[in-house]
Design a protein around this motif. Sequence first.
Motif, mmCIF file in Angstrom:
data_model
loop_
_atom_site.group_PDB
_atom_site.id
_atom_site.type_symbol
_atom_site.label_atom_id
_atom_site.label_comp_id
_atom_site.label_asym_id
_atom_site.label_seq_id
_atom_site.Cartn_x
_atom_site.Cartn_y
_atom_site.Cartn_z
ATOM 1 N N LEU A 105 0.836 -1.208 0.000
ATOM 2 C CA LEU A 105 0.000 0.000 0.000
ATOM 3 C C LEU A 105 0.866 1.252 0.000
ATOM 4 O O LEU A 105 0.622 2.186 -0.762
ATOM 5 N N TYR A 121 -0.832 4.592 -0.953
ATOM 6 C CA TYR A 121 -2.142 4.517 -0.306
ATOM 7 C C TYR A 121 -1.979 4.139 1.168
ATOM 8 O O TYR A 121 -1.007 3.496 1.550
ATOM 9 N N GLU A 155 -8.737 2.826 -0.048
ATOM 10 C CA GLU A 155 -8.107 3.908 -0.813
ATOM 11 C C GLU A 155 -7.379 3.336 -2.034
ATOM 12 O O GLU A 155 -7.444 3.898 -3.129
ATOM 13 N N ALA A 156 -6.706 2.210 -1.856
ATOM 14 C CA ALA A 156 -6.010 1.570 -2.980
ATOM 15 C C ALA A 156 -7.007 1.129 -4.047
ATOM 16 O O ALA A 156 -6.773 1.341 -5.244
ATOM 17 N N GLY A 214 -8.167 4.159 -5.827
ATOM 18 C CA GLY A 214 -7.067 4.730 -6.600
ATOM 19 C C GLY A 214 -6.778 3.932 -7.860
ATOM 20 O O GLY A 214 -6.551 4.496 -8.935
#
Length: 138
Positions: A67, A72, A77-78, A81
């Motif tokens: 991450l 991230y 969030e990853a 993204g």
Amino acid sequence: GRAIAIAKTTACHSLSYPMTSQFGIPHGHAVALTLGEMIKYNLDEKNHALNDPRGEKNVIGIMREILGLLGYSSAEEAGAGIQNFVKSLGLKTRLSELDVPPEGMEFIVSNGFNPQRVKNNPRVLTEEGARKIIKCIY
């Protein structure tokens, strides 16, 4: 080819093969579709047994390192993204947007889930786990 022969490919690759062969989604695109959900799966400590004999703490540490390398701070969030990156390339991020019919989800699982190809995943990936991942990207 030698690296793949030694280390094998990842669960993302395994699930992406039928997306490419049956539904014409380019292989890299197909892998990218599954990547965010696979990161979430591998960081979920609640329900999944480990394949990695080094233990839970090691798996979480490695996943958190990945991450960080991606920039991230969380699996969610990853996932977002990676989805945004795929969109920025002008590519679609849902199987339904790529004209995969609903019954195609089961085709992907039944043809992409191979216990031999997913045993290098940090967490045990079952057919049901693969089904949940595919449903998340539908």
